[in-house]
Design an enzyme around this catalytic site. Structure first.
Site, short mmCIF file in Angstrom:
data_model
loop_
_atom_site.label_atom_id
_atom_site.label_comp_id
_atom_site.label_asym_id
_atom_site.label_seq_id
_atom_site.Cartn_x
_atom_site.Cartn_y
_atom_site.Cartn_z
N CYS A 2 -20.86 48.78 33.99
CA CYS A 2 -19.72 48.97 34.86
C CYS A 2 -18.57 48.17 34.27
O CYS A 2 -18.77 47.33 33.39
CB CYS A 2 -20.00 48.43 36.27
SG CYS A 2 -21.33 49.29 37.10
N GLY A 28 -17.91 53.21 32.69
CA GLY A 28 -18.51 53.90 33.82
C GLY A 28 -17.59 54.97 34.35
O GLY A 28 -16.40 54.73 34.51
N ASN A 102 -20.96 43.89 37.56
CA ASN A 102 -21.38 44.52 36.31
C ASN A 102 -22.67 43.84 35.90
O ASN A 102 -22.68 42.63 35.64
CB ASN A 102 -20.32 44.33 35.23
CG ASN A 102 -20.78 44.81 33.86
OD1 ASN A 102 -21.61 45.70 33.78
ND2 ASN A 102 -20.25 44.22 32.81
N GLY A 103 -23.78 44.60 35.86
CA GLY A 103 -25.06 44.01 35.48
C GLY A 103 -26.18 44.61 36.27
O GLY A 103 -26.06 45.69 36.84
N CYS A 236 -25.55 40.60 25.35
CA CYS A 236 -26.08 41.93 25.00
C CYS A 236 -25.41 42.42 23.72
O CYS A 236 -24.22 42.75 23.72
CB CYS A 236 -25.79 42.91 26.13
SG CYS A 236 -26.14 44.62 25.67
N TYR A 242 -22.30 49.63 20.80
CA TYR A 242 -21.90 50.89 21.44
C TYR A 242 -20.89 50.74 22.57
O TYR A 242 -19.90 51.46 22.62
CB TYR A 242 -23.15 51.60 21.98
CG TYR A 242 -22.87 52.79 22.87
CD1 TYR A 242 -22.44 54.01 22.32
CD2 TYR A 242 -23.02 52.71 24.25
CE1 TYR A 242 -22.16 55.10 23.14
CE2 TYR A 242 -22.74 53.80 25.07
CZ TYR A 242 -22.32 54.99 24.52
OH TYR A 242 -22.05 56.06 25.31
N CYS A 382 -33.91 48.77 28.91
CA CYS A 382 -33.06 47.65 29.30
C CYS A 382 -33.15 47.47 30.81
O CYS A 382 -33.07 48.45 31.56
CB CYS A 382 -31.61 47.93 28.91
SG CYS A 382 -30.49 46.63 29.49
N CYS A 432 -29.15 38.99 23.20
CA CYS A 432 -30.32 39.72 23.69
C CYS A 432 -30.51 40.91 22.75
O CYS A 432 -29.56 41.64 22.46
CB CYS A 432 -30.09 40.22 25.11
SG CYS A 432 -31.45 41.28 25.69
N CYS A 435 -34.05 45.55 23.72
CA CYS A 435 -34.37 46.98 23.67
C CYS A 435 -34.86 47.40 22.29
O CYS A 435 -35.32 48.52 22.12
CB CYS A 435 -33.20 47.84 24.15
SG CYS A 435 -31.62 47.42 23.49
FE1 SF4 Z 1 -28.39 44.77 25.78
FE2 SF4 Z 1 -30.70 45.84 25.00
FE3 SF4 Z 1 -30.64 43.36 26.00
FE4 SF4 Z 1 -30.17 45.48 27.57
S1 SF4 Z 1 -32.11 44.97 26.55
S2 SF4 Z 1 -29.04 43.55 27.55
S3 SF4 Z 1 -29.08 46.85 26.15
S4 SF4 Z 1 -29.69 44.11 24.09
#
Ligand code: SF4
Length: 461
Positions: A2, A28, A102-103, A236, A242, A382, A432, A435
């Site tokens: 978002c 979004g 957002n989250g 992230c 992306y 995710c 992070c 994924c």
């Molecule tokens: Fe980002 Fe992937 Fe972590 Fe989700 S799991 S926060 S998409 S890096």
């Protein structure tokens, strides 16, 4: 995902907020909304669709007031329906409050169960509503204390803006999964998910909220403090790959430059024999430029993109996404016919979109198609705010790379390595990457059940 925006003490608060959420539209496209504070009352207008469809001059003119928050929504928890559109607003013992989020919370099912057992009546199925219930039930006397008390009970990814009588509280979660920025617009305090949205409203003094930081902006002052400390940042990295605008900057690193470096590394890791490099517009453009520069293969805009169709990945249903590809992308036959093509995109999630795009190139006469992806295979879902709810739907979870290549009808397929992706940003240890590697920085708890709950709710009439 978002996008959120807020502004305090500005006589054109609603108009600036509209500009801000319009600049965050890529985050979004399902619903948009603005809440404005006037004479101690909060007025909210929300609607389904793009910000420009939901708001016009008349609507914005009715949203009088000098403090506002706004939201563009892409559902990750809770279905795509008007009652889940934000800002959400409630009356509590501490006064009225509206919130944008957002989250994604990973302990939402547990909180929902507890609240229902205690007699709470829930309107929608989004996790954001749960935060408002926790806030309303808090024994703390002030709104600001009640907000922090509520947040002590949640886990996961969240950037939040709370609007209440007197100001806006902006909060970034302790791991800083999602971005949040502060700036001054015409001398007034403002917040936005991305620096680019603040640039768009000509903000000055733009700075990023730190993970675990709270900023409380009132008409005449702003207060900042660390609400949570001592946790490793886990931004992230998919924001770089992306989601975010290319002109945005996170931790001093420009998104476009990072994407270009991803393409450069991709060319070194997975070279191809071809005559042209074509991006999937728009998110593959910078990586394709990087690939082209390192490989020496000319870059061409081989697809004409319709700007009247949204981003296909963030359309909720698979059939909408597939139809959306052909509406969105038209191959330029004269560039493609008889040539060997390197096709660059940022990621493959379900595989259906990429299969369609490879098919478009073949129909346009490509002799061979070499797919290159500027992130590793997406094997895990995710639970922190991106809509990849069911691992079984991820093509890289079900198939090996050669099998995916065959499924796409591509001649070759190459993914950027995990280290190559991280090095293209800054090589740091603040991301992070769950994924791709399954290392979830915040324990998932009942997050999987929550997503199943949301999916089930969407299926219900
Ligand atoms: Fe980002 Fe992937 Fe972590 Fe989700 S799991 S926060 S998409 S890096």
């Amino acid at each position: 995902m978002c996008g959120i925006f807020g502004i305090v003490g500005h006589e054109q608060a609603a108009a600036r907020t509209f500009q801000g959420i319009h600049g965050l539209q890529h985050r979004g496209q399902e619903s948009a909304g603005i809440a404005v504070l006037m004479n101690h009352r909060i007025n909210v207008h929300v609607g389904m669709g793009h910000a420009a469809d939901v708001f016009n001059g008349d609507v914005l003119g009715r949203l009088k007031g000098d403090i506002a928050i706004g939201h563009v929504r892409y559902s990750t928890a809770g279905s795509s329906e008007i009652h889940n559109a934000q800002p959400l607003q409630v009356t509590t013992g501490k006064g009225r409050v509206a919130v944008v989020h957002n989250g994604n919370l990973v302990n939402a099912s547990e909180i929902r169960r507890r609240l229902v057992e205690e007699g709470s009546i829930l309107q929608g199925n989004s996790d954001t509503e749960l935060i408002l219930h926790l806030l309303a039930k808090s024994p703390c006397r002030t709104m600001e204390d009640a907000i922090l008390d509520a947040l002590c009970q949640v886990r996961g990814a969240y950037c939040l803006l709370f609007l209440y009588d007197g100001g806006v509280a902006a909060i970034r979660d302790p791991q800083g999964f999602r971005p949040l920025f502060y700036g001054r617009v015409d001398g007034h305090h403002a917040f936005a998910s991305e620096s680019a949205a603040l640039e768009l409203v000509r903000a000055a003094d733009i700075q990023e909220l730190e993970p675990g930081e709270v900023m409380i902006a009132r008409r005449n002052d702003v207060e900042a403090f660390k609400w949570r400390t001592g946790q490793q940042q886990r931004f992230c990295i998919f924001e770089f790959v992306y989601f975010s605008r290319p002109d945005s900057v996170f931790s001093g690193i420009n998104v476009a430059r990072a994407r270009k470096r991803m393409g450069e590394t991709l060319a070194r890791e997975h070279p191809a024999q071809a005559q042209i490099v074509i991006p999937v517009p728009d998110s593959g453009v910078y990586a394709a430029m990087g690939y082209s520069q390192v490989s020496g293969i000319p870059f061409e805009h081989g697809f004409i993109r319709s700007h009247y169709v949204g981003r296909t990945f963030i359309q909720p249903s698979s059939s909408e996404r597939t139809a959306g590809v052909r509406m969105k992308l038209a191959p330029v036959r004269s560039l493609i016919e008889g040539r060997d093509v390197v096709l660059v995109d940022d990621s493959i999630v379900r595989g259906t979109t990429m299969q369609e795009i490879v098919g478009l190139l073949r129909q346009a006469g490509a002799r061979s198609v070499h797919v290159r992806i500027s992130c590793p295979p997406t094997r895990f879902s995710c639970y922190y705010g991106i809509d990849t709810p069911d691992p079984s739907k991820l093509v890289a979870n079900r198939m090996s790379i050669p099998e995916i290549r065959d499924y796409l009808h591509a001649d070759s397929l190459g993914y950027l390595s995990r280290q190559g992706m991280i090095d293209a940003v800054d090589g740091g240890d603040w991301f992070c990457t769950a994924c791709w590697d399954g290392n979830y920085p915040v324990p998932l708890g009942d997050a999987r059940q929550q997503q199943l709950f949301s999916m089930k709710s969407e299926e219900e009439p």
